[in-house]
Design an enzyme around this catalytic site. Structure first.
Site, PDB file in Angstrom:
ATOM      1  N   ASP A 169     -13.582  -1.169  14.559  1.00  0.00           N
ATOM      2  CA  ASP A 169     -14.319  -1.111  13.300  1.00  0.00           C
ATOM      3  C   ASP A 169     -14.503  -2.508  12.693  1.00  0.00           C
ATOM      4  O   ASP A 169     -14.282  -2.715  11.506  1.00  0.00           O
ATOM      5  CB  ASP A 169     -13.604  -0.199  12.312  1.00  0.00           C
ATOM      6  CG  ASP A 169     -14.503   0.268  11.170  1.00  0.00           C
ATOM      7  OD1 ASP A 169     -15.741   0.262  11.368  1.00  0.00           O
ATOM      8  OD2 ASP A 169     -13.985   0.627  10.102  1.00  0.00           O
ATOM      9  N   LYS A 175       0.860  -1.180   0.000  1.00  0.00           N
ATOM     10  CA  LYS A 175       0.000   0.000   0.000  1.00  0.00           C
ATOM     11  C   LYS A 175       0.900   1.235   0.000  1.00  0.00           C
ATOM     12  O   LYS A 175       1.824   1.345   0.803  1.00  0.00           O
ATOM     13  CB  LYS A 175      -0.926  -0.013   1.214  1.00  0.00           C
ATOM     14  CG  LYS A 175      -1.960   1.101   1.172  1.00  0.00           C
ATOM     15  CD  LYS A 175      -3.206   0.750   1.940  1.00  0.00           C
ATOM     16  CE  LYS A 175      -2.942   0.421   3.394  1.00  0.00           C
ATOM     17  NZ  LYS A 175      -4.214   0.267   4.136  1.00  0.00           N
TER      18      LYS A 175
END
Length: 425
Positions: free
Chosen positions: A177, A71
């Site tokens: 989350d 990433k």
């Protein structure tokens, strides 16, 4: 037009960040450990970063079966930097392997951190992180299966996630989350599931000292609105009990199709009050999710156990496991380590209807300690044509759709959440 900002503070727009630029295949990045990594085809793009297939640098090009992803985002952006802090502290391969061995686990669903660093190109600096490559996310499978999972599967997912939560909690972090789109199947083993995206991970216990309960109106409703904890709705920092509460909501949705408050996700106060009301009478809450002859007793016990936890309490993880194991036994099943996603019929009480769009805002970068109180954006609950929350932008032949080939990676660059809790260095 987005809803009006909360009265608690003056509206403030989301931080603008530079967009990522694409690197050509074959670009070599060198991490802080002086190890080289070669980029392959881009497989995803978010608002601020790019995701590439990758391999250890060698004379050969990166192929479609590459075992890693990298990433990359401009170094001035905050999301990846924030996530890196968790990975560097708690996701090094030796830490995970030692935990697996000590606790006699077959595997642990936490992505491994393989390296990171800064890369300069064209006078610009980019931050990057190397991670394992994964397969499909559970949200995609959930929707393809008619938004219902078999009870045995849900219990097994719960057991695997309790293992994950115990690990990250013992390393001073909470996830904050948990949701199906942040759960990815292993690339080569579809019976293994991994919890990814630690962009909202919060160090709740720095140096062994738990944070105190404190409500902050400026931080209300952080997380993904339908699953986030009651504490988060009140602006309280994430906690261990919050993670288990979120897991409970996820499991209930996977079992019955929809949570009672999903009819009005654009009103966070309504969602918060609905959750509080359900916590006050968990038996009635469960009855709203299931028909009377199809109530999973383990979920009633699970949510009651969550309710009993204090903000700083350490959960009894083994008790939660025992509750779920009892649920398996009640349906004549065992935890055979096989994740069966077969469609089941007659298990949903709610009618299938379009879920109200979630309220979300882009997260604040790590460079600021102030919470984002900007206007809320509307975004569809699910997005098409994505790889782990990022748009597919590579040629179709480079993007594989099968669970054993698809290449989403941990930690979505484009946030699916409503703001970010303050991080601790």
């Amino acid at each position: 037009m987005p809803p009006k900002a909360r009265a608690a503070g003056k509206a403030k727009g989301p931080t603008k960040r530079a967009l990522a630029e694409a690197f050509p295949a074959g670009e070599v990045l060198t991490d802080t450990g002086k190890k080289s990594w070669k980029l392959g085809a881009p497989i995803g793009q978010g608002g601020f970063g790019m995701l590439y297939l990758a391999n250890e640098d060698n004379a050969k090009p990166v192929m479609a079966d590459a075992p890693y992803v990298i990433k990359v985002e401009p170094s001035d952006n905050g999301p990846l930097f924030s996530e890196l802090k968790f990975y560097m502290r708690a996701a090094k391969p030796d830490l995970i392997q030692n935990w697996v061995k000590t606790n006699k686990l077959k595997y642990l669903g936490v992505p491994k951190y393989w390296g990171s660093g800064l890369h300069e190109k064209g006078g610009k600096r980019y931050r990057f992180m190397v991670m394992d490559r994964f397969g499909l996310d559970l949200q995609k499978i959930f929707e393809e299966r008619g938004k219902v999972f078999p009870r045995k599967l849900v219990i097994q997912l719960g057991l695997r996630l309790i293992d994950v939560l115990e690990y990250i909690h013992e390393h001073e972090y909470v996830h904050a989350d948990i949701k199906a789109s942040n759960l990815l199947l292993a690339q080569k083993n579809p019976n293994q599931v991994y919890l990814v995206d630690y962009g909202l991970a919060y160090r709740y216990c720095p140096e062994g000292k738990p944070k105190e309960y404190k409500e902050d109106p400026k931080r209300c409703h952080d997380g993904t609105i339908e699953f986030t904890s009651i504490d988060a709705h009140k602006g309280v920092s994430p906690s261990r009990r919050g993670d288990l509460e979120i897991l409970g909501y996820c499991m209930l949705q996977w079992l019955c199709g929809r949570l009672p408050w999903e009819d009005n996700l654009q009103d966070p106060i309504y969602v918060r009050d609905s959750k509080i009301k359900c916590r006050e009478n968990i038996k009635e809450f469960i009855s709203k999710c299931f028909s009377s002859d199809n109530t999973p007793g383990e979920m009633l016990k699970f949510m009651e156990e969550v309710k009993s936890l204090g903000y700083t309490d350490k959960p009894n993880y083994q008790k939660f496991r025992a509750i779920l194991q009892e649920g398996l036994k009640s349906i004549g099943a065992t935890d055979d380590d096989k994740l069966d996603f077969s469609v089941v019929s007659g298990s949903r009480k709610f009618s299938k209807q379009k879920t109200t769009k979630r309220k979300k805002v882009e997260e604040k970068g790590e460079s600021s300690n102030e919470p984002d109180t900007g206007p809320v954006k509307k975004k569809a609950a699910t997005k098409k044509n994505e790889v782990n929350g990022m748009e597919k932008n590579a040629p179709k032949k480079q993007l594989v759709e099968k669970a054993t080939q698809t290449s989403p990676a941990p930690a979505a660059i484009k946030r699916r959440t409503r703001g970010r809790p303050k991080k601790n260095a």
